[in-house]
Scaffold this motif. Structure first.
Motif, PDB file in Angstrom:
ATOM      1  N   LEU A 165      38.401  44.515  37.613  1.00  0.00           N
ATOM      2  CA  LEU A 165      39.415  44.106  39.108  1.00  0.00           C
ATOM      3  C   LEU A 165      39.192  45.393  39.344  1.00  0.00           C
ATOM      4  O   LEU A 165      39.832  45.085  40.325  1.00  0.00           O
ATOM      5  CB  LEU A 165      40.397  43.590  38.651  1.00  0.00           C
TER       6      LEU A 165
ATOM      7  N   ASP B  37      41.592  41.290  45.026  1.00  0.00           N
ATOM      8  CA  ASP B  37      42.152  41.618  43.864  1.00  0.00           C
ATOM      9  C   ASP B  37      43.690  41.638  43.621  1.00  0.00           C
ATOM     10  O   ASP B  37      44.485  41.672  42.729  1.00  0.00           O
ATOM     11  CB  ASP B  37      41.577  43.214  43.058  1.00  0.00           C
ATOM     12  N   PHE B  38      44.083  41.214  44.721  1.00  0.00           N
ATOM     13  CA  PHE B  38      45.100  41.285  45.432  1.00  0.00           C
ATOM     14  C   PHE B  38      45.774  40.410  45.152  1.00  0.00           C
ATOM     15  O   PHE B  38      46.559  38.921  45.673  1.00  0.00           O
ATOM     16  CB  PHE B  38      45.140  41.291  46.826  1.00  0.00           C
ATOM     17  N   TYR B  39      46.596  39.560  44.033  1.00  0.00           N
ATOM     18  CA  TYR B  39      46.848  38.386  43.172  1.00  0.00           C
ATOM     19  C   TYR B  39      48.287  37.756  43.443  1.00  0.00           C
ATOM     20  O   TYR B  39      48.049  36.293  43.452  1.00  0.00           O
ATOM     21  CB  TYR B  39      46.737  39.278  41.604  1.00  0.00           C
TER      22      TYR B  39
ATOM     23  N   ASN C 151      48.029  34.061  44.688  1.00  0.00           N
ATOM     24  CA  ASN C 151      49.706  33.263  44.335  1.00  0.00           C
ATOM     25  C   ASN C 151      50.536  33.000  45.494  1.00  0.00           C
ATOM     26  O   ASN C 151      50.680  31.307  44.955  1.00  0.00           O
ATOM     27  CB  ASN C 151      50.368  34.358  43.477  1.00  0.00           C
TER      28      ASN C 151
ATOM     29  N   LYS D 254      48.117  29.295  46.914  1.00  0.00           N
ATOM     30  CA  LYS D 254      48.310  28.418  45.860  1.00  0.00           C
ATOM     31  C   LYS D 254      49.751  27.574  45.523  1.00  0.00           C
ATOM     32  O   LYS D 254      50.055  26.636  45.792  1.00  0.00           O
ATOM     33  CB  LYS D 254      48.698  28.808  44.075  1.00  0.00           C
TER      34      LYS D 254
ATOM     35  N   LYS E  95      32.534  39.307  41.454  1.00  0.00           N
ATOM     36  CA  LYS E  95      32.868  38.909  40.457  1.00  0.00           C
ATOM     37  C   LYS E  95      35.016  39.491  40.231  1.00  0.00           C
ATOM     38  O   LYS E  95      35.227  40.192  39.308  1.00  0.00           O
ATOM     39  CB  LYS E  95      32.269  40.273  39.477  1.00  0.00           C
TER      40      LYS E  95
ATOM     41  N   TYR F 200      38.130  38.611  39.185  1.00  0.00           N
ATOM     42  CA  TYR F 200      39.196  37.576  38.278  1.00  0.00           C
ATOM     43  C   TYR F 200      39.572  36.041  39.202  1.00  0.00           C
ATOM     44  O   TYR F 200      39.510  35.182  38.905  1.00  0.00           O
ATOM     45  CB  TYR F 200      39.298  38.125  37.192  1.00  0.00           C
TER      46      TYR F 200
ATOM     47  N   HIS G  71      39.638  32.519  39.802  1.00  0.00           N
ATOM     48  CA  HIS G  71      40.283  31.510  39.285  1.00  0.00           C
ATOM     49  C   HIS G  71      40.813  30.866  40.704  1.00  0.00           C
ATOM     50  O   HIS G  71      41.152  29.373  39.899  1.00  0.00           O
ATOM     51  CB  HIS G  71      41.769  32.462  38.619  1.00  0.00           C
TER      52      HIS G  71
ATOM     53  N   ASP H  47      30.981  31.167  33.036  1.00  0.00           N
ATOM     54  CA  ASP H  47      32.108  30.379  32.786  1.00  0.00           C
ATOM     55  C   ASP H  47      32.659  29.667  33.551  1.00  0.00           C
ATOM     56  O   ASP H  47      33.600  28.968  33.070  1.00  0.00           O
ATOM     57  CB  ASP H  47      33.397  32.049  32.387  1.00  0.00           C
TER      58      ASP H  47
END
Lengths: 556, 330
Positions: free
Chosen positions: A6, A70-72, A76, A79, A114, A116, A120, A156
């Motif tokens: 990440l 990458d700022f998860y 969220n 979402k 790349k 994550y 997701h 994946d």
């Protein structure tokens, strides 16, 4: 934390020399960008705090995530906005907004394929969309794998799509074939085939998990291979084919004359770990002067019906007795092959040998020859010389991995010797074999004497498996310590001439080896100290002879 | 013929010795530039960043230069009601940052400064029926999170809180034909994931599931002619893989299968003598992440100016032992 790829930002940034002017310009530009970035972040956090789940939230977070995927926390928040839409808005409207989200994600992935978080989030959208279009997703995977055939995130995601869309495995195998035709060295495609082929062509004689376990992971069927019982040491030793932990998932029951015997099972080193060897010290002596029957039963907790037992008889005059299970020659160290498989492998070997004739120094050709010969010749007798030559050549052409090849050669030598030796043998010579490592020592359980001199061993830890060992010769190796031998309680004579033992203290590990009467440390660095024999004797009082000199009395 | 090997060439001008003090100064000053662009846009991983910086300072013997009270206060502010810990104040809780926080607190022997029971609950609640772990409540599954969960609980001495047998079973379903592990069942082997899975199995004492010869071979094949290690076949070498690969080899007892002198040379060549710190490859920009893994790699290779590192937790061995954790490696 691992996998922090990440950190795409911190990889492959070439350092370039810049002038002061350029640096200042960059600083100013960054300052401006940072202001916008910080303002955006603040606004997004504020909206979330106020529970404002709306299009504006998507817009603000979108701008930041486009540059920093990458700022998860912001994913969220997005979402949460979608969860809210799903509850409050009409299906068609949500479908439309989610379709737009997929476009947005596609643009993000083009910049940073790349991340994550991005992948997701796409999974989340597809799982929650009213009408997901899986075909389109498969196309997207194709596009991204064309761009980078090794992107494991995309592979994946593809497997997820294939599962959801119920794409046929045949089609997927076709896809890997096509990928491999474009680039033969595509590890990702080969990997995928390793998963697809067993599913497409299951062996009808075996359930799927057996194939995976036995063929891919080389696991053996559980079995009690040996039981050894000694009247003298009041000790029962059990050897299994697969490691277990007694008490955790498995029970091991010892019975003497049909009566179960209490007491703790221990591993050879006394550690609480999985092991193939389990030892029980009896509190009471095994009755003398009459026949005694001993039996051991292994009961796996999950499937009590699969329990099995093995028994043995100690005759009246016997100090010790054992039973060693019968095993088919070649079955202990390799997997059984069908006749058809063997003949295919033999044909392969013929063609690879031709290639070897043309390119004698090619590492991969040599490695393939080696693997084929090992697989075909399960007792390691047919290609004995060729296999050794093959490994020696590999050491020459790939010197970086010399230690790996030497250990592999040691393993091969030990397997071939164990294959040919009588299973009940008590003595073994492994002198002058060039061994750098010891393998399969659990199968040396019964040995009372072993000669390992003139090898290149740097550790003897695994000799702790030799529960009956009395005589050990380790002359001419590279040992700096004797760790492992403290567990060989029967050891009487030890020769470790010409090794790298540096001080008498390196031997103190043997202080509790009560049977040890003879030791020879001639030619070790520790001999430079004149008092070494005195020191050794003082710490290992059972010794009667050091370096072939009798030590008559114990020093005070 | 075959495919040409992807690799780098180490320039003649590359450093050959360890410039330890410069690395300490680099890390010490990193956290002081709080308005710096790079510092700000990496806020989403701050907790891990702090773990990298503090751990490497401890391994270089200069942890006392860092502001312990400020760090602990920051971590306290990052713990959420649910028990999980976020990357920074106001950022969501996640297993990745929960582990980093617990690692930092372990370095400082200060786990009692946060609500440990809640951390344990948080981790426990992320375990799924198949034994896997979500990274957070949004449901991403990855073997990295299996490692995070187990490592975190081991440091807190609360491994009993989760279903270990199932956790192991899940990790084993991610094992591949090459002996390695991927993110999820079916995923390709990758050194970072291998480290996580091997480390996870080491913590719970189940390394016997690993085919050490097969995996060890795959791992030692990661060494390229430059001496550097890559993370997967046909990829460029990178200092962080000198850690993931090397630590995995150490755990399975095969560290001698790579050429240590060549790898040492590669890692040393990734130092920057102007700024201090390590980059991923010679000539690239340095960062704290590669600085930790460069130093940790050199520690495993036997560099005596650095404290011995624990290959499973990537923390000083003395800290792990001091915490009463004894792992049996192969």
């Amino acid at each position: 934390m691992p996998g922090d790829k990440l950190l795409s930002k911190w990889h492959g940034r070439l350092k370039v020399k810049t002038t002061a002017e350029q640096q200042e310009a960059k600083r100013k530009e960054r300052e401006k960008k940072l202001k916008l970035y910080n303002a955006g972040t603040k606004a997004a956090f504020k909206k979330r705090e106020n529970g404002e789940y709306d299009e504006e939230g998507l817009k603000i977070t979108g701008e930041i995530l486009a540059v920093n995927p990458d700022f998860y926390t912001l994913w969220n928040f997005r979402k949460e906005i979608f969860v809210n839409f799903l509850q409050t808005r009409g299906t068609d409207e949500v479908q439309k907004i989610m379709e737009n989200e997929l476009y947005f994600l596609e643009s993000c992935l083009k910049v940073n394929p790349k991340s994550y978080g991005t992948w997701h989030h796409r999974t989340f959208i597809m799982e929650n969309m009213p009408k997901p279009d899986w075909d389109r997703e498969l196309q997207l995977c194709n596009t991204f794998l064309d761009y980078d055939e090794r992107n494991f995130h995309c592979w994946d995601y593809r497997r997820f799509v294939v599962m959801m869309a119920e794409v046929s495995l045949d089609d997927e195998l076709g896809f890997t074939t096509q990928k491999i035709t474009t680039n033969f060295s595509n590890y990702s495609s080969w990997h995928y085939r390793s998963k697809l082929l067993p599913m497409l062509h299951p062996d009808p004689t075996q359930p799927a998990w057996v194939q995976e376990d036995v063929i891919l992971k080389g696991k053996k069927k559980q079995q009690i291979s040996c039981i050894h019982a000694s009247r003298k040491t009041k000790r029962i030793t059990v050897l299994l084919t697969r490691p277990i932990m007694v008490g955790r998932g498995n029970s091991l029951i010892l019975s003497i004359h049909g009566k179960s015997v209490a007491g703790q099972w221990k591993t050879p080193t006394g550690s609480s770990s999985f092991s193939v060897l389990w030892i029980k010290d009896l509190t009471e002596s095994i009755p003398e002067e009459k026949e005694v029957s001993v039996s051991v039963t292994l009961i796996p907790d999950i499937d009590k019906d699969t329990q099995f037992s093995q028994g043995l008889q100690i005759d009246a005059d016997q100090e010790e007795a054992w039973v060693m299970a019968d095993f088919k020659s070649g079955s202990r160290f390799s997997n059984e092959l069908s006749a058809a498989t063997s003949s295919t492998l033999e044909t392969e070997l013929e063609s690879i040998k031709e290639l070897h004739g043309v390119e004698p120094d090619n590492k991969w050709v040599l490695l393939t020859m080696f693997s084929l010969m090992m697989a075909i010749d399960r007792t390691h007798s047919m290609y004995k010389l060729e296999i050794r030559e093959c490994i020696d050549q590999l050491i020459k052409v790939d010197l970086k991995r010399e230690a790996y090849y030497r250990d592999t050669k040691s393993k091969f030598i030990l397997q071939s010797i164990l294959e040919t030796q009588d299973k009940n043998a008590r003595e073994m010579s492994l002198k002058d074999e060039g061994l750098t490592a010891l393998y399969h020592t659990e199968w040396m359980l019964l040995l009372t004497s072993i000669d390992l001199s003139n090898n290149a061993l740097s550790t003897v830890k695994s000799l702790s498996n030799l529960r009956c060992l009395k005589c050990l010769c380790l002359d001419n190796n590279h040992l700096k310590d004797l760790d492992g031998l403290q567990h060989c309680h029967q050891l009487c004579e030890l020769s470790v001439k010409i090794n790298d033992l540096n001080s008498a203290e390196d031997l103190y590990i043997l202080e509790n080896n009560k049977c040890l009467v003879k030791i020879n440390v001639y030619g070790n660095p520790l001999c430079r100290y004149k008092d070494h024999t005195t020191k050794i004797k003082k710490n290992i009082p059972s010794l009667l002879s050091i370096d072939d000199n009798k030590c008559t009395s114990a020093p005070s | 013929m075959g495919t040409p090997v992807k690799d780098v060439t180490i320039p003649d001008s590359a450093l050959r010795s360890l410039i330890l003090q410069k690395h300490c100064d680099y890390i010490a000053s990193y956290g002081t530039k709080k308005d710096d662009y790079e510092y700000c846009i990496t806020e989403y991983l701050r907790m891990s960043g702090m773990y990298w910086g503090l751990t490497v300072m401890d391994m270089m013997g200069q942890l006392d230069r860092m502001n312990k009270d400020e760090v602990i206060q920051f971590i306290q502010q990052c713990q959420h009601e649910c028990g999980g810990i976020g990357a920074s104040v106001g950022h969501d809780p996640h297993l990745l940052y929960t582990l980093s926080a617990v690692q930092i607190l372990t370095l400082y022997d200060a786990t009692d400064t946060i609500n440990v029971d809640k951390v344990v609950d948080y981790v426990k609640n992320l375990q799924q029926d198949d034994g896997s772990f979500y990274g957070d409540k949004w449901g991403e599954v990855d073997t990295r999170f299996s490692f995070c969960a187990v490592a975190c609980l081991a440091l807190l001495k609360r491994l009993d809180a989760i279903d270990i047998e199932h956790a192991v079973e899940f990790v084993l379903t991610c094992m591949n034909f090459d002996g390695g592990f991927g993110c999820r069942p079916g995923s390709e082997s990758h050194s970072g994931q291998i480290y996580c899975c091997v480390g996870m199995l080491a913590i719970v004492g189940q390394l016997h599931h690993i085919n050490a010869d097969l995996l060890g071979w795959w791992l030692c094949e990661r060494q390229l002619p430059s001496g550097g290690l890559n993370g997967r076949p046909e990829k460029l070498p990178d200092v962080c893989y000198s850690w993931w690969v090397l630590a995995s080899l150490k755990i399975i007892g095969k560290i001698h299968w790579i050429d240590k002198a060549k790898l040492t040379k590669f890692i040393l060549a990734c130092q920057d003598d102007e700024t201090g710190g390590f980059a991923d490859r010679p000539g690239d920009m340095v960062d704290p992440f590669h600085t930790l893994f460069g130093i940790a790699g050199l520690s495993l290779l036997g560099e005596d100016k650095i404290k011995p590192v624990n290959p499973v937790f990537c923390m000083p061995e003395e800290v792990i032992r001091g915490n009463g954790i004894q792992l049996e490696l192969l």
